[in-house]
Design a protein around this motif. Structure first.
Motif, PDB file in Angstrom:
ATOM      1  N   GLU A 273       9.554   7.339 -14.325  1.00  0.00           N
ATOM      2  CA  GLU A 273       8.019   7.045 -13.716  1.00  0.00           C
ATOM      3  C   GLU A 273       7.458   5.961 -14.266  1.00  0.00           C
ATOM      4  N   TRP A 274       6.717   5.414 -13.436  1.00  0.00           N
ATOM      5  CA  TRP A 274       5.893   4.195 -13.919  1.00  0.00           C
ATOM      6  C   TRP A 274       4.432   4.531 -14.708  1.00  0.00           C
ATOM      7  N   PRO A 275       4.244   3.803 -15.820  1.00  0.00           N
ATOM      8  CA  PRO A 275       3.035   3.898 -16.512  1.00  0.00           C
ATOM      9  C   PRO A 275       1.810   3.317 -15.479  1.00  0.00           C
ATOM     10  N   ILE A 276       0.807   3.711 -15.721  1.00  0.00           N
ATOM     11  CA  ILE A 276      -0.402   3.137 -14.918  1.00  0.00           C
ATOM     12  C   ILE A 276      -0.319   1.545 -14.709  1.00  0.00           C
ATOM     13  N   VAL A 277       0.057   0.878 -15.878  1.00  0.00           N
ATOM     14  CA  VAL A 277      -0.028  -0.430 -15.819  1.00  0.00           C
ATOM     15  C   VAL A 277       0.825  -1.081 -14.812  1.00  0.00           C
ATOM     16  N   ASP A 278       1.986  -0.343 -14.639  1.00  0.00           N
ATOM     17  CA  ASP A 278       3.076  -0.721 -13.616  1.00  0.00           C
ATOM     18  C   ASP A 278       2.626  -0.529 -12.090  1.00  0.00           C
ATOM     19  N   HIS A 279       1.833   0.585 -11.892  1.00  0.00           N
ATOM     20  CA  HIS A 279       1.027   0.892 -11.020  1.00  0.00           C
ATOM     21  C   HIS A 279       0.029  -0.341 -10.446  1.00  0.00           C
ATOM     22  N   ILE A 280      -0.356  -0.963 -11.685  1.00  0.00           N
ATOM     23  CA  ILE A 280      -1.541  -1.954 -11.192  1.00  0.00           C
ATOM     24  C   ILE A 280      -0.570  -3.094 -10.692  1.00  0.00           C
ATOM     25  N   GLY A 281       0.629  -3.440 -11.363  1.00  0.00           N
ATOM     26  CA  GLY A 281       1.244  -4.530 -10.759  1.00  0.00           C
ATOM     27  C   GLY A 281       1.812  -4.335  -9.450  1.00  0.00           C
ATOM     28  N   HIS A 282       2.149  -3.178  -9.227  1.00  0.00           N
ATOM     29  CA  HIS A 282       2.671  -2.965  -7.709  1.00  0.00           C
ATOM     30  C   HIS A 282       1.750  -2.850  -6.946  1.00  0.00           C
ATOM     31  N   ILE A 283       0.271  -2.442  -7.069  1.00  0.00           N
ATOM     32  CA  ILE A 283      -0.805  -2.627  -6.215  1.00  0.00           C
ATOM     33  C   ILE A 283      -1.029  -4.191  -5.805  1.00  0.00           C
ATOM     34  N   VAL A 284      -0.891  -5.152  -6.852  1.00  0.00           N
ATOM     35  CA  VAL A 284      -1.139  -6.440  -6.807  1.00  0.00           C
ATOM     36  C   VAL A 284      -0.102  -7.036  -5.865  1.00  0.00           C
ATOM     37  N   ASP A 285       1.281  -6.710  -6.457  1.00  0.00           N
ATOM     38  CA  ASP A 285       2.445  -7.277  -5.442  1.00  0.00           C
ATOM     39  C   ASP A 285       2.265  -6.678  -3.878  1.00  0.00           C
ATOM     40  N   SER A 286       1.504  -5.622  -3.678  1.00  0.00           N
ATOM     41  CA  SER A 286       1.586  -5.042  -2.254  1.00  0.00           C
ATOM     42  C   SER A 286       0.178  -5.892  -1.657  1.00  0.00           C
ATOM     43  N   LEU A 287      -0.734  -6.260  -2.352  1.00  0.00           N
ATOM     44  CA  LEU A 287      -1.765  -7.196  -1.827  1.00  0.00           C
ATOM     45  C   LEU A 287      -1.131  -8.381  -1.233  1.00  0.00           C
ATOM     46  N   ASP A 288      -0.386  -9.079  -2.362  1.00  0.00           N
ATOM     47  CA  ASP A 288       0.253 -10.326  -2.279  1.00  0.00           C
ATOM     48  C   ASP A 288       1.129 -10.142  -1.001  1.00  0.00           C
ATOM     49  N   SER A 289       2.119  -9.318  -0.937  1.00  0.00           N
ATOM     50  CA  SER A 289       3.031  -9.221  -0.050  1.00  0.00           C
ATOM     51  C   SER A 289       2.816  -8.861   1.389  1.00  0.00           C
ATOM     52  N   CYS A 290       1.703  -7.794   1.458  1.00  0.00           N
ATOM     53  CA  CYS A 290       1.009  -7.769   2.885  1.00  0.00           C
ATOM     54  C   CYS A 290       0.353  -8.791   3.280  1.00  0.00           C
ATOM     55  N   GLY A 291      -0.208  -9.860   2.498  1.00  0.00           N
ATOM     56  CA  GLY A 291      -0.945 -10.773   2.869  1.00  0.00           C
ATOM     57  C   GLY A 291       0.125 -11.636   3.699  1.00  0.00           C
ATOM     58  N   GLN A 292       1.187 -12.022   2.859  1.00  0.00           N
ATOM     59  CA  GLN A 292       2.150 -12.976   3.338  1.00  0.00           C
ATOM     60  C   GLN A 292       2.695 -12.554   4.751  1.00  0.00           C
ATOM     61  N   ILE A 293       3.059 -11.314   4.627  1.00  0.00           N
ATOM     62  CA  ILE A 293       3.541 -10.758   5.749  1.00  0.00           C
ATOM     63  C   ILE A 293       2.732 -11.062   7.162  1.00  0.00           C
ATOM     64  N   SER A 294       1.374 -10.366   6.897  1.00  0.00           N
ATOM     65  CA  SER A 294       0.502 -10.700   8.057  1.00  0.00           C
ATOM     66  C   SER A 294       0.438 -12.072   8.469  1.00  0.00           C
ATOM     67  N   ARG A 295       0.094 -13.009   7.420  1.00  0.00           N
ATOM     68  CA  ARG A 295       0.257 -14.317   7.949  1.00  0.00           C
ATOM     69  C   ARG A 295       1.173 -15.023   8.505  1.00  0.00           C
ATOM     70  N   ASP A 296       2.443 -14.530   8.231  1.00  0.00           N
ATOM     71  CA  ASP A 296       3.691 -15.115   8.833  1.00  0.00           C
ATOM     72  C   ASP A 296       3.689 -14.421  10.282  1.00  0.00           C
ATOM     73  N   LEU A 297       3.591 -13.113  10.409  1.00  0.00           N
ATOM     74  CA  LEU A 297       3.623 -12.645  11.681  1.00  0.00           C
ATOM     75  C   LEU A 297       2.867 -13.098  12.742  1.00  0.00           C
ATOM     76  N   SER A 298       1.494 -13.343  12.302  1.00  0.00           N
ATOM     77  CA  SER A 298       0.415 -13.902  13.202  1.00  0.00           C
ATOM     78  C   SER A 298       0.567 -14.989  13.525  1.00  0.00           C
ATOM     79  N   SER A 299       1.608 -15.775  12.710  1.00  0.00           N
ATOM     80  CA  SER A 299       2.096 -17.253  13.072  1.00  0.00           C
ATOM     81  C   SER A 299       3.197 -17.401  13.895  1.00  0.00           C
TER      82      SER A 299
END
Length: 279
Positions: free
Chosen positions: A163-189
């Motif tokens: 299981e992930w430690p808390i610091v890895d959850h933070i990394g995944h949250i950051v990754d989700s923010l970045d990834s969802c942002g890129q996905i949203s920008r790509d799809l809208s274009s």
């Protein structure tokens, strides 16, 4: 690893091939005489199902192939029942949605799934941009609050093997923010986003403090790209989510809110769990 193929044993290949082609409406790939037949699982990017002739009777257990219930669970189930498909029980409820199990022509267990959260994503995606921006601020405040007062030792505590430690959850949250942002920008274009960077197994960080800096940066970037998300998706571009099905550029934003909240709750669970360090 990527899903490449799911093999399903069948007694009568011709009968089974008709079921998967005509009843489940799967696109055929290739027929290999009386030994096997392959079908695309949804689309060319989703892997394949291969029916393999076998003399062994279905065991009635093991893995179940689950299909998205297009049009909703009631409509999908009614359509299959009109085609004489036999369901094994009532539609089942879970936190993720509704599932109904049925048998193919050979007795193998299959299922249809309707994610109840998908409807919430669609509804939230239609909200004014100001509502989405307010929701992001709310999610940010709730997320940051769960990390308050933690030490380096606590942030790196592993609650259970694998299981992930808390610091890895933070990394995944950051990754989700970045990834969802890129996905949203790509799809809208009208661009199709890459499918191979939606999660990682590990998120190494120099320190807990550094991870928090990255989290603040991720939220700041999210506020910036969300401010430019268009209201309408005229090109109808979507990217399928593994659980919730095809999502457009705004529905991926709504999914992001849900996903971040889910990880914030998981961090709360770690902090209140047995064995969590006192300091």
């Amino acid at each position: 690893m990527r899903l490449q193929n799911i093999e399903i044993p069948v007694a009568d290949l011709t009968r089974a091939a008709r079921f998967y082609a005509d009843v489940l409406d799967l696109p055929p790939v290739v027929r290999m005489g009386d030994q096997a037949a392959s079908f695309f699982l949804g689309d060319a990017h989703g892997g394949m199902i291969t029916l393999v002739r076998s003399t062994r009777p279905p065991e009635g257990g093991g893995p179940v192939v689950v299909f998205q219930a297009e049009g909703g669970i009631e409509e999908a189930r009614a359509r299959l029942e009109r085609l004489a498909v036999r369901f094994t029980g009532a539609t089942e409820h879970s936190p993720l949605g509704l599932t109904a199990y049925f048998l193919d022509s050979e007795g193998n267990r299959l299922a249809i799934f309707d994610g109840s959260l998908s409807a919430r994503f669609r509804e939230q995606a239609r909200a004014p941009l100001s509502d989405l921006e307010a929701k992001l601020s709310e999610v940010e405040a709730r997320t940051m609050a769960v990390f308050e007062g933690l030490s380096e030792v606590q942030a790196r505590h592993i609650p259970a093997p694998g299981e992930w430690p808390i610091v890895d959850h933070i990394g995944h949250i950051v990754d989700s923010l970045d990834s969802c942002g890129q996905i949203s920008r790509d799809l809208s274009s009208g661009r199709q986003p890459p499918r191979d960077r939606l999660w990682q197994k590990e998120y190494p960080s120099l320190s807990f403090a550094h991870a928090l800096e990255e989290l603040r940066r991720g939220f700041a970037d999210a506020h910036a790209w969300l401010a430019n998300v268009p209201a309408a998706n005229g090109n109808d571009a979507v990217l399928p989510h593994g659980v919730f099905g095809p999502l457009n550029h705004r529905e991926w934003v709504a999914f992001m809110f849900f996903h971040l909240g889910m990880h914030a709750d998981q961090v709360k669970g770690i902090r209140s769990g047995a064995g969590f360090p006192a300091t």
